[in-house]
Write a protein that holds these residues in place. Structure first.
Motif, mmCIF file in Angstrom:
data_model
loop_
_atom_site.group_PDB
_atom_site.id
_atom_site.type_symbol
_atom_site.label_atom_id
_atom_site.label_comp_id
_atom_site.label_asym_id
_atom_site.label_seq_id
_atom_site.Cartn_x
_atom_site.Cartn_y
_atom_site.Cartn_z
ATOM 1 N N GLY A 420 55.249 40.574 60.698
ATOM 2 C CA GLY A 420 56.300 39.832 60.006
ATOM 3 C C GLY A 420 56.097 39.880 58.505
ATOM 4 N N SER A 421 56.142 38.725 57.872
ATOM 5 C CA SER A 421 56.095 38.638 56.408
ATOM 6 C C SER A 421 54.672 38.816 55.864
ATOM 7 N N LEU A 422 54.536 39.679 54.859
ATOM 8 C CA LEU A 422 53.244 39.859 54.184
ATOM 9 C C LEU A 422 52.816 38.568 53.492
ATOM 10 N N ASP A 423 53.769 37.893 52.852
ATOM 11 C CA ASP A 423 53.446 36.629 52.186
ATOM 12 C C ASP A 423 52.844 35.632 53.169
ATOM 13 N N GLU A 424 53.405 35.587 54.365
ATOM 14 C CA GLU A 424 52.892 34.638 55.368
ATOM 15 C C GLU A 424 51.470 34.992 55.788
ATOM 16 N N ALA A 425 51.179 36.276 55.920
ATOM 17 C CA ALA A 425 49.818 36.684 56.294
ATOM 18 C C ALA A 425 48.813 36.242 55.236
ATOM 19 N N ILE A 426 49.194 36.378 53.965
ATOM 20 C CA ILE A 426 48.304 35.978 52.867
ATOM 21 C C ILE A 426 48.144 34.465 52.829
ATOM 22 N N GLU A 427 49.268 33.755 52.900
ATOM 23 C CA GLU A 427 49.220 32.293 52.791
ATOM 24 C C GLU A 427 48.548 31.661 54.004
ATOM 25 N N LEU A 428 48.732 32.252 55.171
ATOM 26 C CA LEU A 428 48.066 31.714 56.358
ATOM 27 C C LEU A 428 46.553 31.885 56.245
ATOM 28 N N THR A 429 46.111 33.032 55.752
ATOM 29 C CA THR A 429 44.673 33.224 55.535
ATOM 30 C C THR A 429 44.142 32.158 54.588
ATOM 31 N N GLY A 430 44.962 31.800 53.592
ATOM 32 C CA GLY A 430 44.555 30.795 52.620
ATOM 33 C C GLY A 430 44.339 29.415 53.196
ATOM 34 N N LEU A 431 44.845 29.160 54.403
ATOM 35 C CA LEU A 431 44.584 27.873 55.056
ATOM 36 C C LEU A 431 43.136 27.765 55.516
ATOM 37 N N PHE A 432 42.424 28.915 55.568
ATOM 38 C CA PHE A 432 41.060 28.922 56.113
ATOM 39 C C PHE A 432 40.005 29.381 55.108
ATOM 40 N N ILE A 433 40.432 29.913 53.946
ATOM 41 C CA ILE A 433 39.473 30.298 52.905
ATOM 42 C C ILE A 433 39.842 29.577 51.609
ATOM 43 N N ASP A 434 38.852 29.355 50.776
ATOM 44 C CA ASP A 434 39.071 28.641 49.512
ATOM 45 C C ASP A 434 39.263 29.643 48.380
ATOM 46 N N LYS A 435 40.457 30.156 48.268
ATOM 47 C CA LYS A 435 40.843 31.143 47.263
ATOM 48 C C LYS A 435 40.087 32.466 47.443
ATOM 49 N N GLY A 436 40.761 33.547 47.054
ATOM 50 C CA GLY A 436 40.122 34.850 47.124
ATOM 51 C C GLY A 436 41.083 35.916 47.605
ATOM 52 N N PRO A 437 40.701 37.181 47.498
ATOM 53 C CA PRO A 437 41.551 38.295 47.924
ATOM 54 C C PRO A 437 41.743 38.290 49.445
ATOM 55 N N VAL A 438 42.923 38.700 49.873
ATOM 56 C CA VAL A 438 43.227 38.748 51.307
ATOM 57 C C VAL A 438 43.513 40.169 51.765
ATOM 58 N N THR A 495 40.938 45.634 70.756
ATOM 59 C CA THR A 495 41.250 46.284 69.489
ATOM 60 C C THR A 495 42.758 46.248 69.270
ATOM 61 N N SER A 496 43.166 45.900 68.054
ATOM 62 C CA SER A 496 44.585 45.687 67.764
ATOM 63 C C SER A 496 45.348 47.008 67.647
ATOM 64 N N PHE A 497 46.623 46.914 67.324
ATOM 65 C CA PHE A 497 47.567 48.040 67.372
ATOM 66 C C PHE A 497 47.214 49.167 66.405
ATOM 67 N N GLY A 498 46.834 48.806 65.178
ATOM 68 C CA GLY A 498 46.485 49.825 64.196
ATOM 69 C C GLY A 498 47.595 50.190 63.237
ATOM 70 N N LYS A 499 48.480 49.240 62.929
ATOM 71 C CA LYS A 499 49.561 49.493 61.972
ATOM 72 C C LYS A 499 49.132 48.985 60.598
ATOM 73 N N GLY A 500 48.946 49.912 59.666
ATOM 74 C CA GLY A 500 48.443 49.531 58.348
ATOM 75 C C GLY A 500 49.403 49.851 57.224
ATOM 76 N N THR A 501 50.712 49.727 57.474
ATOM 77 C CA THR A 501 51.701 50.040 56.439
ATOM 78 C C THR A 501 52.588 48.836 56.155
ATOM 79 N N VAL A 502 53.174 48.852 54.957
ATOM 80 C CA VAL A 502 54.018 47.749 54.481
ATOM 81 C C VAL A 502 55.463 48.229 54.391
ATOM 82 N N GLN A 503 56.391 47.424 54.889
ATOM 83 C CA GLN A 503 57.807 47.767 54.814
ATOM 84 C C GLN A 503 58.566 46.769 53.940
ATOM 85 N N ASN A 504 59.672 47.229 53.404
ATOM 86 C CA ASN A 504 60.563 46.383 52.627
ATOM 87 C C ASN A 504 61.986 46.586 53.124
#
Length: 727
Positions: A420-438, A495-504
């Motif tokens: 789904g949304s890239l922003d959501e993946a980043i912000e959801l990770t932020g619920l569990f880490i205290d700032k930093g690259p995602v 092991t997950s699907f293996g999709k490592g690309t971003v769409q717009n």
């Protein structure tokens, strides 16, 4: 083009369905043999987009080589099972192989429509042959078999060879219904209607359906995750991402010539009306509180939906036949005021699993959050950044409740979450880490951008696990990979699907500046993402710390199965906090897991079923011998009864679908819609040994680290911050 100019970034799977399976009847459908002027313009726009390195991550020149690839993919989209075209047809189409590029560039789409016209004729011929076969009886005592997986089979030489293929297909359809207890006269009626519906569906396809399928043959030749959406499918895609729409709040399903209600959204206008229910059949639709009613019998389901949806606070009238009444039953009417409907069934949900106390170890309460997709209402966020539908916002509320409830740990269940949304993946990770690259994102020119969580603090700083499977893709892999790279939690599953690309999403109406949608949208691959540790999930996916038996063969499902997927690669890591290192803990967890599942009957049954399923699927055929098939069905029935009795003896929860688990030989549109919808609800209550075992593994980790301070200090050196697992 710079990445920041694309505000809506997507990481998700898109499945390409054969055109024949997308067909739906329409009483006054347009002929599918005539491309329109708008389609010619759209074709040129899509060509300009996909051939420009400013937009596409991996642009490809539209030359004769790519033309041949588009040609092949278009045939696969129409007839992937090689059950309609013959080798003679393909030979006649051969001149088109090097004309597809010219057709797309110029907007002269006749080659695609010419091929489709032959396809429609072949469907009519095959259906006529299949229906004629139903007049005879079949001999199921021989050693014939139906080889259903024809993807890699050669094209049938001629109509006679196709006859043999279809005879076996019809025999299999008949045998399935016979084994389910149907009488010959009922089998003939069911199959005759099934084949007639196939003919009608393909015969009534619209020009836009053919065009979308052809353009997707082109987009999929660029890469597996670039797709073209018509204005109608673009609207549906955006609504699925926002989890909301304006309408009455009812899920519809076509059955024969009628549109029936499959599901009513709780709290939506249809639900609040108190009149409509699952199984009611809609026959007419009217706009406003009065005025003419439009008969929708025989319409395509998407056209009926278009009549029922509408602006908030407007009225729609429905004339319907109640579910309990026969087809000639009395009609009733209801006036409903449309509202914005939230699709709560697809939103994040929480539950709590109690892991029983063990030898010297306390009972543990593990909170579970099931997330089906990384959804976000993009338009709602633009209008009001403080109030919009968002997976992260929903999960933050669920985590806050978990803290109030005092759960010991949290499992994020991302199985079958295609992204789904890239922003959501980043912000959801932020619920569990205290700032930093995602995640790191590399554009076509090689520029790498590091996307980070910039909000201080966390929503959950305690024990965490992420449950994934082969269906976990893209945004799911960003989240799971970041949690793993930070050492913030355990990753469990497959092991997950293996999709490592971003769409717009690129709106093709942005250039002509149309007042109304005319040309549709393109979901375009614009970048590749990398984990903070530098590796890509492309092809390789996220490898779990604790692995469950593989349910889907990696050679059949996953990014590596696409012939034109991007290769795996790696870039430099970026500095990030290492909250923990679970490697020293894993042997203890694996030993406990292995010992526990030996005695976990539900887990063992699941493993047995997976092994049996994979073995059967690997054969790629089924026997047409009735005795063999009946013996297999009897085995399944005996196994079902034995398992249910064992559940009773062990005090386990019973399988609510144990009495309704054998093949009934019917398609979804052929079943009783009320019973089938109820069956879907019961399926949600089936035992889930993988989720329960994931909770137990997380509880093990809490207990082991709590008991072994030396190991805890080794595994969790940053124990004062997020990732504090032991007091």
């Amino acid at each position: 083009m710079k990445l920041k100019k694309f505000p809506v970034l997507l990481l998700s799977l898109a499945l390409v369905t054969p055109l024949a399976l997308l067909a739906r009847a329409d009483g006054d459908a347009l002929p599918a043999t005539a491309p329109t002027a708008d389609q010619a313009t759209t074709s040129k726009l899509v060509y300009g987009l996909l051939s420009d390195s400013r937009y596409a991550y991996r642009p490809r020149a539209l030359d004769d080589a790519l033309s041949q690839d588009v040609f092949k993919r278009y045939l696969e989209a129409l007839d992937g099972g090689k059950q309609f075209f013959t080798a003679q047809d393909i030979a006649k189409f051969a001149p088109y192989q090097t004309q597809m590029d010219d057709a797309i560039r110029s907007g002269n789409l006749e080659p695609a429509y010419d091929i489709f016209a032959v396809y429609r004729q072949r469907v009519d011929q095959r259906v006529a042959y299949a229906r004629a076969l139903l007049k005879q009886d079949f001999d199921f005592s021989g050693d014939e078999r139906w080889e259903y997986d024809r993807e890699k089979a050669p094209w049938p030489a001629d109509a006679q060879e196709l006859d043999g293929i279809w005879r076996k297909s019809v025999m299999n359809d008949w045998l399935r219904l016979k084994l389910a207890g149907k009488k010959p006269e009922d089998i003939r009626k069911t199959l005759d209607k099934r084949y007639a519906n196939l003919k009608r569906s393909v015969g009534e396809l619209k020009s836009e359906d053919v065009f979308q399928t052809f353009l997707n043959a082109y987009t999929s030749a660029i890469d597996p995750h670039t797709d073209y959406f018509t204005p109608k499918t673009a609207e549906n895609f955006n609504q699925s991402m926002s989890l909301s729409l304006e309408g009455i709040g009812a899920v519809l399903q076509r059955q024969d010539d009628l549109i029936a209600i499959r599901e009513i959204v709780p709290g939506g206008p249809a639900d609040l009306s108190g009149k409509l229910k699952v199984g009611d059949r809609i026959v007419s639709v009217g706009q406003g509180a009065s005025g003419p009613m439009t008969d929708v019998i025989g319409w395509r389901i998407d056209d009926v939906v278009a009549q029922i949806r509408g602006k908030k606070d407007t009225k729609v009238r429905l004339e319907y036949i109640p579910a309990e009444a026969g087809i000639d039953g009395a009609h009733q009417q209801v006036v409903i005021t449309r509202q914005k409907v939230k699709l709560e069934e697809q939103a994040a949900k929480a539950e709590t699993i109690v892991v029983p106390a063990g030898a010297g170890e306390p009972e543990r309460r593990i909170g579970v959050i099931k997330l089906p997709a990384f959804y976000q209402d993009f338009e709602g966020r633009r209008r009001n950044p403080n109030d919009f539908t968002s997976a992260t916002r929903d999960i933050a509320r669920l985590l806050a409740q978990f803290k109030i409830d005092g759960v010991d740990g949290v499992v994020m269940d991302l199985r079958q979450n295609g992204g789904g949304s890239l922003d959501e993946a980043i912000e959801l990770t932020g619920l569990f880490i205290d700032k930093g690259p995602v995640v790191q994102v590399r554009e076509s020119g090689g520029r790498v951008t590091v996307n980070s969580d910039r909000k201080p603090g966390v929503a959950w700083d305690g024990p965490l696990a992420v449950l994934i499977n082969r269906g976990s893709a893209s945004a799911s892999e960003i989240f799971a990979g970041a949690i793993q790279d930070y050492g913030r939690g355990l990753v469990i599953g497959e092991t997950s699907f293996g999709k490592g690309t971003v769409q717009n999403l690129v709106d093709l109406d942005r250039w002509p500046a149309n007042e109304k949608p005319r040309f549709g949208q393109v979901k375009l691959t614009i970048a590749q993402f990398f984990r903070v540790a530098g590796g890509s999930t492309q092809h390789k996916g996220v490898v779990p710390d604790i692995a469950f038996p593989v349910s889907v063969d990696a050679t059949e499902y996953g990014e590596n199965t696409y012939d034109n997927a991007l290769p795996w690669t790696k870039i430099a890591a970026v500095p990030h906090t290492q909250y923990g290192n679970f490697a020293p803990l894993l042997p203890r967890l694996e030993a406990r897991h292995a010992a526990r599942v030996v005695d976990d009957r539900e887990f063992q049954w699941w493993a047995e079923d997976v092994a049996h399923f994979r073995a059967e699927k690997a054969k790629k055929y089924v026997s047409l011998n009735e005795s063999e098939r009946r013996a297999e069905r009897d085995r399944q029935e005996t196994q079902r009864k034995q398992r249910q009795e064992e559940r009773r003896a062990l005090g386990l929860a019973l399988d609510p679908l144990a009495d309704d688990s054998l093949d009934d030989g019917l398609g979804a549109a052929e079943r009783d819609i009320v019973k089938d919808a109820a069956r879907e609800k019961l399926a949600e209550k089936r035992p889930d040994p993988l989720l329960r075992e994931s909770a137990a593994i997380l509880a093990d980790a809490i207990d082991v680290l709590g008991q072994d301070r030396q190991l805890s200090a080794q595994v969790l050196p940053e124990s004062s911050g997020p990732g504090r697992w032991a007091e």
